[in-house]
Design a protein around this motif. Structure first.
Motif, mmCIF file in Angstrom:
data_model
loop_
_atom_site.group_PDB
_atom_site.id
_atom_site.type_symbol
_atom_site.label_atom_id
_atom_site.label_comp_id
_atom_site.label_asym_id
_atom_site.label_seq_id
_atom_site.Cartn_x
_atom_site.Cartn_y
_atom_site.Cartn_z
ATOM 1 N N TRP A 99 0.835 -1.199 0.000
ATOM 2 C CA TRP A 99 0.000 0.000 0.000
ATOM 3 C C TRP A 99 0.871 1.251 0.000
ATOM 4 C CZ3 TRP A 99 -4.898 -0.559 -1.173
ATOM 5 C CH2 TRP A 99 -5.523 -1.777 -0.919
ATOM 6 N N SER A 100 0.726 2.100 -0.995
ATOM 7 C CA SER A 100 1.484 3.356 -1.026
ATOM 8 C C SER A 100 0.759 4.448 -0.269
ATOM 9 C CB SER A 100 1.711 3.795 -2.471
ATOM 10 O OG SER A 100 2.520 2.849 -3.114
ATOM 11 N N LEU A 101 -0.556 4.353 -0.191
ATOM 12 C CA LEU A 101 -1.336 5.291 0.634
ATOM 13 C C LEU A 101 -2.261 4.467 1.517
ATOM 14 C CD1 LEU A 101 -2.365 8.090 -1.920
ATOM 15 C CD2 LEU A 101 -0.429 8.075 -0.357
ATOM 16 N N GLY A 138 6.985 15.057 3.508
ATOM 17 C CA GLY A 138 7.295 13.722 4.014
ATOM 18 C C GLY A 138 8.584 13.239 3.390
ATOM 19 N N ALA A 139 9.112 12.163 3.931
ATOM 20 C CA ALA A 139 10.371 11.625 3.441
ATOM 21 C C ALA A 139 10.176 11.031 2.054
ATOM 22 C CB ALA A 139 10.867 10.554 4.408
ATOM 23 N N SER A 140 11.275 10.742 1.405
ATOM 24 C CA SER A 140 11.223 10.140 0.078
ATOM 25 C C SER A 140 10.494 8.795 0.152
ATOM 26 C CB SER A 140 12.657 9.939 -0.415
ATOM 27 O OG SER A 140 12.635 9.292 -1.643
ATOM 28 N N GLY A 141 9.592 8.580 -0.804
ATOM 29 C CA GLY A 141 8.845 7.314 -0.843
ATOM 30 C C GLY A 141 7.642 7.307 0.083
ATOM 31 N N ALA A 142 7.337 8.434 0.724
ATOM 32 C CA ALA A 142 6.217 8.471 1.669
ATOM 33 C C ALA A 142 4.867 8.383 0.936
ATOM 34 C CB ALA A 142 6.271 9.751 2.489
ATOM 35 N N GLY A 143 4.853 8.762 -0.339
ATOM 36 C CA GLY A 143 3.594 8.682 -1.100
ATOM 37 C C GLY A 143 3.104 10.037 -1.585
ATOM 38 N N LYS A 144 3.971 11.042 -1.578
ATOM 39 C CA LYS A 144 3.543 12.396 -1.938
ATOM 40 C C LYS A 144 3.124 12.478 -3.411
ATOM 41 C CE LYS A 144 7.501 14.177 -0.687
ATOM 42 N NZ LYS A 144 8.208 12.935 -0.314
ATOM 43 N N THR A 145 3.996 11.971 -4.290
ATOM 44 C CA THR A 145 3.677 12.025 -5.723
ATOM 45 C C THR A 145 2.422 11.215 -6.018
ATOM 46 O OG1 THR A 145 5.976 12.384 -6.288
ATOM 47 C CG2 THR A 145 4.584 11.487 -8.028
ATOM 48 N N THR A 146 2.271 10.116 -5.295
ATOM 49 C CA THR A 146 1.088 9.274 -5.494
ATOM 50 C C THR A 146 -0.186 10.081 -5.242
ATOM 51 O OG1 THR A 146 2.429 7.416 -4.759
ATOM 52 C CG2 THR A 146 0.053 7.062 -4.854
ATOM 53 N N ILE A 147 -0.145 10.951 -4.244
ATOM 54 C CA ILE A 147 -1.324 11.796 -3.968
ATOM 55 C C ILE A 147 -1.637 12.674 -5.174
ATOM 56 C CG2 ILE A 147 -2.126 13.767 -2.577
ATOM 57 C CD1 ILE A 147 -0.969 12.457 -0.133
ATOM 58 N N LEU A 159 -5.250 10.259 -12.428
ATOM 59 C CA LEU A 159 -4.450 9.322 -13.221
ATOM 60 C C LEU A 159 -4.609 7.895 -12.708
ATOM 61 C CD1 LEU A 159 -1.200 11.426 -13.624
ATOM 62 C CD2 LEU A 159 -2.888 10.900 -15.373
ATOM 63 N N TYR A 160 -4.811 7.758 -11.433
ATOM 64 C CA TYR A 160 -5.088 6.455 -10.821
ATOM 65 C C TYR A 160 -6.344 6.605 -9.972
ATOM 66 C CZ TYR A 160 -0.327 4.722 -11.833
ATOM 67 O OH TYR A 160 0.815 4.306 -12.450
ATOM 68 N N ARG A 161 -7.016 5.494 -9.785
ATOM 69 C CA ARG A 161 -8.192 5.485 -8.912
ATOM 70 C C ARG A 161 -7.821 4.778 -7.619
ATOM 71 N NH1 ARG A 161 -12.455 5.920 -12.987
ATOM 72 N NH2 ARG A 161 -11.830 7.952 -13.762
HETATM 73 N N1 ATP Z 1 4.540 2.905 -10.746
HETATM 74 C C1 ATP Z 1 4.772 2.392 -9.523
HETATM 75 N N2 ATP Z 1 4.633 1.061 -9.340
HETATM 76 C C2 ATP Z 1 4.840 0.522 -8.127
HETATM 77 N N3 ATP Z 1 5.206 1.231 -7.040
HETATM 78 C C3 ATP Z 1 5.377 2.548 -7.167
HETATM 79 C C4 ATP Z 1 5.181 3.208 -8.409
HETATM 80 N N4 ATP Z 1 5.422 4.514 -8.240
HETATM 81 C C5 ATP Z 1 5.756 4.690 -6.926
HETATM 82 N N5 ATP Z 1 5.728 3.505 -6.297
HETATM 83 C C6 ATP Z 1 5.984 3.277 -4.865
HETATM 84 O O1 ATP Z 1 5.000 3.976 -4.116
HETATM 85 C C7 ATP Z 1 5.588 4.564 -2.968
HETATM 86 C C8 ATP Z 1 5.310 6.068 -2.925
HETATM 87 O O2 ATP Z 1 5.951 6.667 -4.037
HETATM 88 P P1 ATP Z 1 5.868 8.234 -4.325
HETATM 89 O O3 ATP Z 1 6.511 8.465 -5.642
HETATM 90 O O4 ATP Z 1 4.471 8.669 -4.165
HETATM 91 O O5 ATP Z 1 6.751 8.789 -3.147
HETATM 92 P P2 ATP Z 1 7.234 10.294 -2.895
HETATM 93 O O6 ATP Z 1 6.858 10.600 -1.487
HETATM 94 O O7 ATP Z 1 6.718 11.187 -3.947
HETATM 95 O O8 ATP Z 1 8.783 10.113 -3.019
HETATM 96 P P3 ATP Z 1 9.866 11.181 -3.565
HETATM 97 O O9 ATP Z 1 9.816 12.363 -2.653
HETATM 98 O O10 ATP Z 1 11.138 10.440 -3.461
HETATM 99 O O11 ATP Z 1 9.478 11.502 -4.973
HETATM 100 C C9 ATP Z 1 7.067 4.241 -3.011
HETATM 101 O O12 ATP Z 1 7.287 3.140 -2.154
HETATM 102 C C10 ATP Z 1 7.314 3.837 -4.454
HETATM 103 O O13 ATP Z 1 8.315 2.846 -4.527
#
Ligand code: ATP
Length: 693
Positions: free
Chosen positions: A471-473, A490-499, A506-508
């Motif tokens: 789960w990314s979020l 949040g730290a890198s990989g926290a899920g910010k871009t996913t939001i 782009l995703y549901r």
């Molecule tokens: N296309 C994808 N397929 C699978 N996992 C993904 C994908 N994109 C991101 N992730 C995972 O989802 C999690 C959140 O990623 P996200 O890019 O949202 O983090 P972030 O907070 O924006 O990081 P950063 O600040 O480093 O950009 C991470 O564990 C990442 O590995």
């Protein structure tokens, strides 16, 4: 003029998609009927009247024949690309059969030349058969030319139409398709597969019709010339057919393998030829490594094609041997019959000619089969891509318990049935208990686990025997009130871009809802979403086009003055003055002719032109120097005044003024507040802030 594929709705239940889930190739119900129809496509003639019913049926029969010959049931659906070409296909078949029938006259003319004209030695007797032979040759080559013309016309049309359908479908695929697909694979479908598929429809099947007609006509001619000699031919024919059958299966496997290797080689080349690929090859000094990798893959392709060539020539040799043996028997038996006066010399000569003309091209039959087999694989790949479920426009209304929405005064029915958001009073962006996993976003995986089954909301946690999704979020809930700015840190990989991906539709989410103005994003059409939400992503893309064209991606009808104003607001006015071609300057592949900061500012200018009600900025100013950052920030501040803004940032300095800051940790919001309150709390935000503070 665009060919679109409208079959995915029916097919999505049957096939899994393009990557990692090859389609079964089965026609999905009535898909080919419900699929694309010519909408005035290139070269589409009008059909009408009862006589045209036959021409409407011809493409259907032809598609069935292609499916049978290629052994790809999916090929039957190719009818949608040539449904209006009944006349052309009927013409091709007619020309093929006419050509074969014309050839049938040759042996009889030869017999009369040898038996009747030559013995007299008079020009008067020789002239008619010689002229007839010449006439026959001219007629034959005319028929051949007409056939070639029709084949290349049909082939060109099919190539364009299949590409249009694939491209049109690509534009409608969900974004999740692209991160998991190698670009080269798509390019192979658009190039090699499309060519193979169109070739099987336009040329190869015709060639098979020709061969079949040649053989049937040849056998009749030989029987009519001399039934005793035709028995000798029939004695050898089964052996030749056995050789063709024996070689076919192995050759088909070899051809398919060689094509697969070829596709992988192309995908590899495309990867290293992309701008970022080429950049990294050079940065890491891996030119030699890439050469070796390519050479190794190319050697495999070469080995496969050599084996293919070896088998082809062996089979051809055996077929030719069969033909030579047949000729020898015919000549020997013919000599016996001629010497005993039971047949004429002309008959034997005519028989030899008929054998050569009708059965000679048999040696290419085996190649035709393997070409058709690999075209079958191409059809399967094309339709696997076309069957990858596309993103549907928002349904007008879906009754049922899943659609819970309070009546809102801010919405109205949109033009295409989707919801149209009222913008006066601002638009709220909200994430309600949002759970999201990339694993479950992949349609190929979705079929396996109940968490992501279409139409059913997923649940956090895996059932017995299922792998737990990543789960990314996890239950993210945040609300950006109209006209306010919220920041997510949040730290890198926290899920910010996913939001940002979820906010932009782009995703549901697998669970929970993203809402705009109280309306779930699933009910908002892409056009409406673009009208309301503007995004500056982390790595903005610029197309290999002019600055003006890249800017107009934000708003197609923007005037040059508006473009300049947007560039000024994004602190690119000076750059524009420097460029000799101004707005017409091409930015190069992915905008590599501009600096990172300039690219970023161009992307901001693009969103400025779009002028959306809701802004999503993912590290939008991270690539700017402090001077231009301050200027762009000022522009963004002006733009975001009165607009709903969600900022994703690593630089905590850029989020100080946000009305609300959300701290994300491993996909969960662990803190929220203003800069001051969060610092005072001395929690996660304070720890993030400390190193840079
Ligand atoms: N296309 C994808 N397929 C699978 N996992 C993904 C994908 N994109 C991101 N992730 C995972 O989802 C999690 C959140 O990623 P996200 O890019 O949202 O983090 P972030 O907070 O924006 O990081 P950063 O600040 O480093 O950009 C991470 O564990 C990442 O590995």
């Amino acid at each position: 003029m665009t060919w679109q594929y409208a079959g995915q709705r029916q097919n999505s239940a049957v096939t899994g998609g393009f990557v990692g889930s090859p389609t079964s190739g089965e026609p999905a119900g009535d898909t080919h009927r419900g699929a694309a129809r010519p909408a005035g496509g290139p070269g589409a003639p009008r059909l009408g009247g009862s006589g045209d019913r036959l021409f409407e049926a011809v493409p259907r029969w032809h598609a069935r024949a292609v499916a049978r010959l290629t052994r790809a049931p999916a090929a039957v659906r190719a009818e949608m690309f040539f449904a209006d070409q009944g006349r052309v296909i009927a013409g091709l078949i007619l020309l093929s059969v006419t050509g074969s029938l014309a050839v049938a006259g040759g042996p009889f003319i030869v017999r009369s030349l040898v038996d009747d004209a030559l013995p007299t030695g008079k020009v008067r007797d020789l002239l008619p058969p010689v002229l007839m032979l010449c006439g026959l040759l001219i007629f034959e080559s005319t028929v051949l030319t007409a056939r070639m013309k029709l084949i290349s016309r049909l082939g060109g049309l099919l190539t364009v139409r299949i590409r249009q359908a694939v491209n049109s479908h690509l534009q409608r695929l969900p974004f999740s398709f692209f991160p998991r697909t190698q670009q080269g694979e798509v390019m192979t479908v658009l190039s090699t597969d499309v060519v193979e598929a169109q070739n099987s429809v336009s040329a190869t099947t015709q060639a098979v019709v020709c061969r079949a007609a040649d053989i049937v006509v040849g056998l009749v001619v030989i029987f009519v010339l001399d039934w005793r000699l035709s028995l000798a031919v029939l004695l050898f024919a089964p052996a030749t057919l056995l050789i063709i059958r024996g070689g076919r299966r192995r050759l088909m496997a070899l051809t398919t393998r060689r094509r697969e290797l070829d596709g992988m080689l192309m995908a590899q080349a495309a990867d290293t030829a992309s701008v970022s690929g080429a950049l990294h090859v050079r940065l890491f000094d891996r030119a030699g490594y890439e050469e070796r990798r390519f050479d190794a893959a190319a050697a495999e392709v070469l080995a496969a094609s050599r084996e293919e060539a070896r088998l082809t020539s062996r089979v051809r040799f055996l077929i030719n041997l069969g033909l030579v043996a047949t000729m020898m028997v015919v000549v020997t038996l013919g000599a016996v019959l001629v010497s005993s006066g039971r047949t004429s010399l002309g008959t034997v000569a005519a028989l030899g000619g008929a054998l050569l003309v009708s059965f000679g091209p048999l040696s290419t039959a085996v190649t035709l089969r393997s070409e058709l087999a690999s075209a079958g694989a191409s059809f399967t790949r094309i339709f696997a891509l076309l069957d990858t479920p596309a993103e549907h426009p928002a349904p007008p209304s879906q009754p049922g318990p899943a659609r819970v929405r309070e009546p809102s005064p801010t919405v109205a029915a949109g033009p295409a049935g989707g919801v149209r958001l009222a913008l006066d009073g601002g638009v709220e962006l909200a994430l309600d208990d949002v759970w999201f996993s990339y694993d479950l976003a992949d349609p190929a995986d979705r079929r396996g686990g109940p968490a992501g089954q279409p139409g059913r909301p997923g649940r956090p946690g895996a059932g017995p025997g299922e792998a737990a999704p990543e789960w990314s979020l996890r239950g993210v809930a945040l609300r950006v009130a109209p006209g306010t700015t919220a920041a997510v840190v949040g730290a890198s990989g926290a899920g910010k871009t996913t939001i940002t991906y979820l906010a932009a539709g782009l995703y549901r989410p697998q669970r929970g809802t993203v809402r705009l103005g109280g309306v779930p994003l699933s009910e908002i059409t892409p056009a409406e979403l673009h009208r309301v939400v503007g995004v500056v992503p982390q790595d903005p893309h610029l197309f290999h086009d002019t600055i003006a064209a890249n800017l107009r991606y934000g708003r197609l009808d923007a005037t040059d003055d508006e473009l300049r104003a947007a560039l000024d607001a994004a602190c690119l006015g000076a750059l524009l003055d420097r460029l000799p071609a101004g707005l017409a300057t091409r930015v190069g592949a992915r905008g590599y002719r501009l600096s990172g900061g300039e690219r970023q500012r161009l992307a901001i200018a693009r969103v400025l032109l779009q002028s959306p009600e809701v802004l999503v900025l993912d590290e939008a100013t991270s690539a700017l120097d402090s001077v231009s950052e301050a200027a762009v920030r000022q522009a963004l501040d002006r733009l975001s005044a009165g607009r709903t803004t969600l900022v994703i940032a690593h630089r905590l300095s850029t989020v100080r003024d946000a009305d609300q800051i959300h701290v994300l940790d491993h996909g969960q919001i662990v803190e929220r507040g203003t800069h001051e309150t969060l610092l005072a709390d001395d929690g996660a935000y304070a720890r993030l802030y400390q190193p840079v503070g």
